[in-house]
Write an enzyme that holds these catalytic residues in place. Sequence first.
Site, mmCIF file in Angstrom:
data_model
loop_
_atom_site.group_PDB
_atom_site.id
_atom_site.type_symbol
_atom_site.label_atom_id
_atom_site.label_comp_id
_atom_site.label_asym_id
_atom_site.label_seq_id
_atom_site.Cartn_x
_atom_site.Cartn_y
_atom_site.Cartn_z
ATOM 1 N N ARG A 299 5.297 11.012 -2.264
ATOM 2 C CA ARG A 299 5.010 10.588 -0.894
ATOM 3 C C ARG A 299 6.255 10.743 -0.011
ATOM 4 N NH1 ARG A 299 4.655 4.361 1.232
ATOM 5 N NH2 ARG A 299 4.123 4.882 3.376
ATOM 6 N N TYR B 78 11.453 8.613 1.439
ATOM 7 C CA TYR B 78 11.496 7.631 0.343
ATOM 8 C C TYR B 78 12.208 8.127 -0.913
ATOM 9 C CZ TYR B 78 8.044 5.395 3.317
ATOM 10 O OH TYR B 78 7.417 4.815 4.384
ATOM 11 N N HIS C 193 12.598 -3.148 1.787
ATOM 12 C CA HIS C 193 12.063 -1.838 2.176
ATOM 13 C C HIS C 193 12.987 -0.762 1.650
ATOM 14 C CE1 HIS C 193 9.182 -3.693 4.862
ATOM 15 N NE2 HIS C 193 10.162 -4.475 5.268
ATOM 16 N N LEU C 194 12.397 0.314 1.190
ATOM 17 C CA LEU C 194 13.199 1.459 0.742
ATOM 18 C C LEU C 194 13.946 2.069 1.919
ATOM 19 C CD1 LEU C 194 10.278 2.850 -1.350
ATOM 20 C CD2 LEU C 194 12.486 2.291 -2.365
ATOM 21 N N SER C 195 13.229 2.252 3.026
ATOM 22 C CA SER C 195 13.821 2.884 4.209
ATOM 23 C C SER C 195 14.302 1.821 5.185
ATOM 24 C CB SER C 195 12.769 3.781 4.889
ATOM 25 O OG SER C 195 11.696 2.998 5.383
ATOM 26 N N PRO D 146 0.795 -1.235 0.000
ATOM 27 C CA PRO D 146 0.000 0.000 0.000
ATOM 28 C C PRO D 146 0.827 1.284 0.000
ATOM 29 C CG PRO D 146 -0.121 -1.102 2.128
ATOM 30 C CD PRO D 146 0.531 -2.057 1.179
ATOM 31 N N ASN D 147 0.305 2.243 -0.727
ATOM 32 C CA ASN D 147 0.834 3.614 -0.819
ATOM 33 C C ASN D 147 2.126 3.724 -1.629
ATOM 34 O OD1 ASN D 147 -1.234 4.873 0.797
ATOM 35 N ND2 ASN D 147 -0.312 3.832 2.555
ATOM 36 N N HIS E 117 3.967 -4.536 9.188
ATOM 37 C CA HIS E 117 3.880 -4.426 10.645
ATOM 38 C C HIS E 117 2.559 -4.943 11.205
ATOM 39 C CE1 HIS E 117 7.208 -1.900 9.497
ATOM 40 N NE2 HIS E 117 6.387 -1.077 8.858
ATOM 41 N N ASN F 296 7.675 -5.845 -1.129
ATOM 42 C CA ASN F 296 7.729 -4.748 -0.169
ATOM 43 C C ASN F 296 6.308 -4.648 0.386
ATOM 44 O OD1 ASN F 296 7.772 -2.455 1.327
ATOM 45 N ND2 ASN F 296 8.806 -1.181 -0.198
ATOM 46 N N GLU G 98 12.067 -10.036 1.385
ATOM 47 C CA GLU G 98 11.357 -8.827 1.820
ATOM 48 C C GLU G 98 12.271 -7.624 1.596
ATOM 49 O OE1 GLU G 98 10.842 -8.963 6.041
ATOM 50 O OE2 GLU G 98 9.885 -6.991 6.160
ATOM 51 N N ALA H 222 3.134 -0.868 4.709
ATOM 52 C CA ALA H 222 2.583 -0.810 6.073
ATOM 53 C C ALA H 222 2.110 -2.178 6.570
ATOM 54 C CB ALA H 222 1.439 0.196 6.119
ATOM 55 N N ASP I 160 1.002 -15.462 6.567
ATOM 56 C CA ASP I 160 0.525 -16.846 6.414
ATOM 57 C C ASP I 160 0.459 -17.254 4.941
ATOM 58 O OD1 ASP I 160 0.309 -17.010 9.131
ATOM 59 O OD2 ASP I 160 -1.877 -16.997 9.203
ATOM 60 N N ARG J 282 7.284 0.623 13.610
ATOM 61 C CA ARG J 282 7.808 -0.003 12.380
ATOM 62 C C ARG J 282 8.915 -1.009 12.670
ATOM 63 N NH1 ARG J 282 5.639 3.305 8.234
ATOM 64 N NH2 ARG J 282 5.359 5.422 8.984
HETATM 65 C C1 DQA Z 1 8.280 0.734 3.727
HETATM 66 C C2 DQA Z 1 8.384 0.925 5.234
HETATM 67 C C3 DQA Z 1 7.027 0.783 5.904
HETATM 68 O O1 DQA Z 1 7.142 0.997 7.315
HETATM 69 C C4 DQA Z 1 6.056 1.802 5.353
HETATM 70 O O2 DQA Z 1 4.769 1.603 5.910
HETATM 71 C C5 DQA Z 1 5.995 1.811 3.867
HETATM 72 C C6 DQA Z 1 7.232 1.645 3.109
HETATM 73 C C7 DQA Z 1 9.612 1.015 2.990
HETATM 74 O O3 DQA Z 1 9.733 0.592 1.854
HETATM 75 O O4 DQA Z 1 10.487 1.673 3.542
HETATM 76 O O5 DQA Z 1 4.960 2.055 3.273
HETATM 77 O O6 DQA Z 1 7.936 -0.622 3.471
#
Ligand code: DQA
Length: 144
Positions: free
Chosen positions: A18, A23, A100-102, A10-11, A80, A74, A98, A77, A87, A111
């Site tokens: 954003r 990011y 994550h950008l951050s 999401p997002n 978490h 990725n 897995e 959100a 599952d 987080r």
């Molecule tokens: C994220 C980190 C998550 O905590 C956050 O909710 C995101 C992006 C990242 O790529 O850094 O939407 O997955």
Amino acid sequence: MKKILIIHGPNLNLLGTREPAVYGKITLAQINRKLQSLAKSKKISIKIVQSNLEGEIVELIGKTRGKFDGILINPAAYTHTSVAIRDAIAASELPTVEVHLSNIYTREEFRHKSLISPVAKGTIMGFGLDSYLLGLLALLDIIE
Ligand code: DQA
């Protein structure tokens, strides 16, 4: 030819505008183009999906059996919060990386916990676009 499913949670469709301080300014389309060109150079096939809906991601992962060799995700959100995505990954029995950008550990405490990491082969975070590219390379190493 190996097939990898790449899922953006999401997002992530909003990347570029954003929270650029967190990011960066890279857009999802730019990330996807880099993934496509890496996939081409490695002679693998990738399917890329972005979804803001938890159930849709669960359904997608549930249909991977026999169709894909690995998953790069990725979960955004849902990292978490989502027992359902965790599952689904466990049920798929596919090697999953897995990304994550951050770096989620340098951010808010909520987080700091990933429900996905225990069912992933590994996690790469904190390197922006490179988290995805390194994640794809790591996944290829596992499945080849
Ligand atoms: C994220 C980190 C998550 O905590 C956050 O909710 C995101 C992006 C990242 O790529 O850094 O939407 O997955």
